[in-house]
Scaffold this active site. Structure first.
Site, PDB file in Angstrom:
ATOM      1  N   ARG A  27      -9.953   8.883   7.014  1.00 50.50           N
ATOM      2  CA  ARG A  27      -8.972   8.474   6.820  1.00 50.50           C
ATOM      3  C   ARG A  27      -7.621   7.873   7.900  1.00 50.50           C
ATOM      4  NH1 ARG A  27      -7.699  14.772   4.427  1.00 50.50           N
ATOM      5  NH2 ARG A  27      -5.778  14.597   5.146  1.00 50.50           N
ATOM      6  N   TRP A  74      -4.663  11.066  14.311  1.00 53.49           N
ATOM      7  CA  TRP A  74      -4.124   9.632  14.230  1.00 53.49           C
ATOM      8  C   TRP A  74      -2.894   9.589  14.891  1.00 53.49           C
ATOM      9  CZ3 TRP A  74      -0.415   7.565  10.405  1.00 53.49           C
ATOM     10  CH2 TRP A  74      -0.233   5.792  10.214  1.00 53.49           C
ATOM     11  N   GLY A 101       0.891  16.759  10.967  1.00 54.03           N
ATOM     12  CA  GLY A 101       1.981  16.614  10.764  1.00 54.03           C
ATOM     13  C   GLY A 101       2.703  16.241  11.906  1.00 54.03           C
ATOM     14  N   LYS A 485      -4.074  -7.300   0.657  1.00 51.65           N
ATOM     15  CA  LYS A 485      -5.640  -6.795   0.218  1.00 51.65           C
ATOM     16  C   LYS A 485      -6.176  -7.852   1.927  1.00 51.65           C
ATOM     17  CE  LYS A 485      -5.729  -3.619  -1.091  1.00 51.65           C
ATOM     18  NZ  LYS A 485      -4.871  -3.545  -2.047  1.00 51.65           N
ATOM     19  N   HIS A 504      11.448 -22.992  -2.354  1.00 48.45           N
ATOM     20  CA  HIS A 504      12.085 -22.764  -1.558  1.00 48.45           C
ATOM     21  C   HIS A 504      12.246 -21.459  -0.247  1.00 48.45           C
ATOM     22  CE1 HIS A 504      15.095 -22.809  -5.292  1.00 48.45           C
ATOM     23  NE2 HIS A 504      14.522 -22.147  -5.529  1.00 48.45           N
ATOM     24  N   LYS A 603      -5.694   5.923   5.779  1.00 45.04           N
ATOM     25  CA  LYS A 603      -6.170   6.177   4.349  1.00 45.04           C
ATOM     26  C   LYS A 603      -4.907   6.448   3.159  1.00 45.04           C
ATOM     27  CE  LYS A 603      -7.521   4.927   0.130  1.00 45.04           C
ATOM     28  NZ  LYS A 603      -7.044   3.758  -0.159  1.00 45.04           N
TER      29      LYS A 603
HETATM   30  C1  AGP Z   1      -2.966   0.017  -0.224  1.00 46.40           C
HETATM   31  O1  AGP Z   1      -4.220  -1.254   0.567  1.00 46.40           O
HETATM   32  C2  AGP Z   1      -3.060   0.238   1.564  1.00 46.40           C
HETATM   33  N1  AGP Z   1      -4.406   0.877   2.711  1.00 46.40           N
HETATM   34  C3  AGP Z   1      -1.203   1.640   1.797  1.00 46.40           C
HETATM   35  O2  AGP Z   1      -0.415   0.422   1.219  1.00 46.40           O
HETATM   36  C4  AGP Z   1      -1.380   2.256   0.146  1.00 46.40           C
HETATM   37  O3  AGP Z   1      -1.588   2.059  -0.495  1.00 46.40           O
HETATM   38  C5  AGP Z   1      -0.425   2.960   0.858  1.00 46.40           C
HETATM   39  O4  AGP Z   1       0.055   3.391   1.875  1.00 46.40           O
HETATM   40  C6  AGP Z   1       0.505   3.865  -0.421  1.00 46.40           C
HETATM   41  O5  AGP Z   1      -0.753   4.842   0.036  1.00 46.40           O
HETATM   42  P1  AGP Z   1      -0.901   5.495  -1.907  1.00 46.40           P
HETATM   43  O6  AGP Z   1      -1.375   5.559  -2.904  1.00 46.40           O
HETATM   44  O7  AGP Z   1      -1.297   6.433  -1.093  1.00 46.40           O
HETATM   45  O8  AGP Z   1       0.522   6.423  -2.011  1.00 46.40           O
END
Ligand code: AGP
Length: 608
Positions: A27, A74, A101, A485, A504, A603
Site C-alpha cells: 500500500r 504514508w 486519515g 504506466k 499542435h 496503491k
Molecule cells: C494506476 O496505475 C495508479 N496506481 C493510480 O493512477 C490509480 O489508478 C488511481 O490512484 C486510482 O486508484 P483507484 O482505482 O483505486 O481509485
C-alpha cells in the site's frame, strides 16, 4: 496508504503484528511501528523506512504482550521519521493510537491541548488523539475514544490501546477502511483483508461512524452513544496464494499475466451470448431507471479515469446518451450538472480513493444514481454506492494498475451492452459484441506470448528520457494509460496525446532520441494514424507501433512493431493495454526501479 493491524489473543503479539504489516507493504509507506500492552504497561517500537528496520528494533529490544497494534505510515503531516511514526502515545504514556486519515481541525485541538499543559513530541495530527483520549479518560477506553472523536473533524480509521483499560482494542472508522478479523479465542483488527487472511476469513467491515471494542473472546460494534449496533460477518473470498507473487518476479508481472483469467472472471455469469446482452445483478437499477437516464457522468482518478474515457465512447456510441468524464478531484469541487436522471458511474480499483469517494457522495447529494465499478469487495465506495459491478479481478497488489484496468473496460462494456440492448442496439449487433468479448481471454493469452519480443524492445529504450504515446479514438485513452504506466514505474517522463494533436505542439519534441509509441490497430481512423507516423519518421523519431494486421502503408515507417489480434474497436484497448503494460514493466526492471512499490506512490490514495 497507511496500514493498521491489531491483535488480542494468546499468541506472541509482535510477530503477528509484523506479519500483518508486511502483508500491507504494497500500500505504500515510509515508516512503521507497534505498541504492546503487557502486565506492566504500554511499550512501543517505531522505525523510519521499511518494516525491516522495525523488525531490527524489536530484535534488539524485544517487547511482549497480549494486546497490540501496529501501523505503516504514508506521510501526510510531518516527514517520514521515527518521531512521526505511529503509534503515538499520550503524555502519561498510558494510551497509544494508530491512525489513517487526516484531522482537519488539528491546529485548533493541538492549541487547546497545549493550553492544558500537554507537550507534543511529533509533527503529526495523530498525536492529538492520544492526548485527547488521555484527557477524556474516565475509566472506559471506548467512552474516552467516543468523547475524543466528538471533537475531531476529518477522516480516520484508528485503533487505540491503553494500560488503564488493558483488555481491549478500541477502533473507530470515518472515511478510512477498517475491519475486525474474527478468530477463535483471539481477534484481529486491520485496514486491509490481506493483513488477517492468514488467520481468519471471517470479517466485519466497519462503516463510517462505527466504533468497535475488540476483546480476546468477544467484540462489539457500537455507535456514538456506546449502544451496540447490528453488523454482518463477511467471508474474505481471496486465498492467500492469490496474494502471494506466485512465482513471478513482481506482483505487477503476475497481474499482467493474470489478465486472461481476470477478464474471464469479470465476465463470468454476466455475458449472455444468445441475446447479445449482459446480466448484472448488483446494479440495483430497474428497467425504468435505465430508460430514465438522461446523462451519464463517469468519475475516477488515474488509470480508472482512463477506463472512464473508454466507457464514455462506448456508451455514447451504443446507447446514444451524453457522457461526461470527470476527474474525481475536480468533480467534487465544481458545480456539476447532475439531476435525478443522471447516472454517476464511479470507477475505483481500491474502492477507497478519497477524491473518488467524495465525488460519489457529491453526486448522491445532488440526486444522481451511483454505480460503482470496484474491485475490492466491501470497500467504502462499494458499500456506499447505490449499486455496482464488482470487477472480480482478484487482489491487485502492484501499485501500478494493470488487470484492474482491463477488467474496468470489460465491466464498462458489459454495462454498455446491457443498456444499449434496452435502447437501440439490435440483437444481431449485440451478439457480435458479446461474441467478441467472449473471445478476449484467448486473445489476451496470445498477446502475452509476445512478452519476450517486448522485453527486447525495452532493452533498446531503457535509457530514454522522454516518450510520446499517440492514439486515436478508443486508442487515445489506451495511449494515455501506456504513458502513465511508463512514468509511474520507470520514472521516465511520458505523455499520451491524441495522434492528430501532435501537430499542435508535441511534434516540436520529435528527434532521433524521442521514442513514439503508436497505438494503431486497424480501425476506422487507421489511415489517419499512418500520416501521423509518417510525420514522426520525417523528423527522425523512433516509432514503436502496436498494430493488428500486415499494413503495406506502414512499410518503412516502423522501427519496432508489436502485433496484437483484432476485435471490436471498443474492446481494442483491452488487448493493446498488455504490450503497453509489459513495455513499461520491462523498462522499469531494466532501470532497477522498484516496480511494485514505485517511489512516492501508494496503491490507494485515501487522502486528498
Ligand atoms: C494506476 O496505475 C495508479 N496506481 C493510480 O493512477 C490509480 O489508478 C488511481 O490512484 C486510482 O486508484 P483507484 O482505482 O483505486 O481509485
Amino acid at each position: 496508504m497507511c496500514g493498521i493491524i491489531g491483535y488480542i489473543g494468546p499468541k506472541a503479539v509482535a510477530p503477528i503484528l509484523l506479519e500483518g504489516l508486511k502483508r500491507m507493504e504494497y500500500r505504500g509507506y515510509d515508516s512503521a511501528g507497534v505498541a504492546l500492552l503487557n502486565g506492566t504497561g504500554l511499550q512501543t517500537r517505531r522505525a523510519a523506512g521499511k518494516i525491516a528496520n522495525l523488525e531490527a528494533a524489536l530484535a534488539s529490544q524485544p517487547i511482549t504482550g497480549v494486546v497490540g497494534i501496529g501501523h505503516t505510515r504514508w506521510a501526510t503531516h510531518g516527514p517520514p521519521t521515527e518521531r512521526n511514526a505511529h503509534p503515538h502515545r499520550s503524555g502519561d504514556e498510558s494510551v497509544a493510537v494508530v491512525h489513517n486519515g487526516i484531522i482537519e481541525n488539528a491546529n485548533t485541538l493541538r492549541s487547546a491541548l497545549v493550553e492544558l499543559g500537554y507537550e507534543f513530541r511529533s509533527d503529526t495530527d495523530t498525536e492529538i488523539l492520544a492526548h485527547l483520549i488521555e484527557e477524556l479518560f474516565d475509566g472506559s477506553l471506548e467512552e474516552a475514544v467516543i468523547a475524543a472523536l466528538t471533537k475531531v473533524e476529518g477522516t480516520y480509521g484508528l485503533a487505540v490501546v491503553s494500560s488503564r483499560d488493558p483488555g481491549k482494542i478500541v477502533a473507530a472508522r470515518k472515511g478510512s477502511p477498517l475491519l475486525i478479523g474474527i478468530g477463535v479465542g483471539e481477534n484481529f483488527l486491520a485496514s486491509d483483508p490481506s493483513a488477517v487472511l492468514a488467520h481468519t476469513r471471517n470479517v466485519v467491515y466497519l462503516n463510517d461512524g462505527d466504533v468497535a471494542v475488540i476483546e480476546r473472546d468477544a467484540y462489539r460494534v457500537i455507535d456514538r452513544h456506546a449502544a451496540t449496533i447490528p453488523h454482518t460477518v463477511d467471508r474474505i473470498q481471496w486465498d492467500l496464494a492469490e496474494i502471494e507473487r506466485g512465482g513471478y518476479d513482481h506482483f505487477m508481472l503476475k497481474e499482467i499475466f493474470e489478465q486472461p483469467m481476470s477478464v474471464e472472471n469479470t465476465m463470468r455469469g454476466r455475458l449472455i451470448l444468445a441475446d447479445g446482452t449482459a446480466k448484472l445483478g448488483g446494479i440495483n437499477l430497474t428497467h425504468a431507471d435505465l430508460m430514465n437516464i438522461d446523462n451519464v457522468v463517469i468519475t475516477a482518478c488515474g488509470t480508472s479515469w482512463h477506463s472512464a474515457l473508454i466507457g464514455e465512447m462506448m456508451i455514447e456510441e451504443l446507447c446514444r446518451i451524453p457522457v461526461e468524464v470527470e476527474y474525481a478531484s475536480e468533480f467534487r469541487y465544481k458545480n456539476p450538472i447532475v439531476t435525478d436522471r443522471t447516472l454517476c458511474i464511479v470507477i475505483s480499483q481500491s474502492g477507497e480513493t478519497a477524491d473518488t469517494l467524495a465525488a460519489m457522495r457529491e453526486a448522491k447529494r445532488r440526486g444522481a444514481k451511483t454505480l460503482g465499478l470496484v474491485n475490492v469487495v466491501g470497500s467504502t465506495i462499494a458499500r456506499e454506492d447505490d449499486g455496482g459491478v464488482y470487477l472480480h479481478a482478484g487482489p491487485e497488489i502492484g501499485v501500478a494498475s494493470t488487470k484492474a484496468f482491463t477488467s474496468q473496460v470489460v465491466a464498462l462494456a458489459l454495462f454498455t451492452l446491457k443498456l444499449a440492448r434496452k435502447r437501440d442496439l439490435s440483437v444481431v449487433r449485440g451478439r457480435e459484441i458479446a461474441q467478441a468479448m467472449h473471445g478476449l481471454p484467448a486473445q489476451l493469452a496470445e498477446v502475452l506470448a509476445s512478452a519476450p519480443a517486448i522485453e527486447a524492445i525495452a532493452e533498446e529504450f531503457k535509457e530514454s528520457t522522454n516518450f510520446l504515446y499517440l492514439g486515436r479514438g478508443y486508442n487515445f485513452p489506451a495511449a494515455l494509460e501506456g504513458a502513465l504506466k511508463l512514468k509511474e514505474i520507470s520514472y521516465i517522463h511520458a505523455e499520451g496525446y491524441p495522434a492528430a494533436e501532435m501537430k499542435h505542439g508535441p511534434i516540436a519534441l520529435i528527434d532521433d532520441r524521442m521514442p513514439v509509441v503508436f497505438v494503431a490497430p486497424h480501425d476506422a481512423v487507421f489511415d489517419k494514424v499512418v500520416s501521423n507516423i509518417q510525420e514522426v519518421r520525417a523528423r527522425h523519431g523512433r516509432t514503436i507501433v502496436i498494430t493488428s494486421r500486415d499494413e503495406p502503408a506502414l512499410k518503412g515507417l516502423i522501427d519496432y512493431e508489436i502485433r496484437i489480434p483484432e476485435t471490436e474497436d471498443m474492446l481494442m484497448p483491452i488487448l493493446s493495454a498488455v504490450p503497453l503494460q509489459l513495455l513499461a514493466y520491462y523498462i522499469a526492471v531494466k532501470r532497477g526501479a522498484n516496480v511494485d512499490q514505485p517511489r512516492n506512490l501508494a496503491k490507494s490514495v485515501t487522502v486528498e
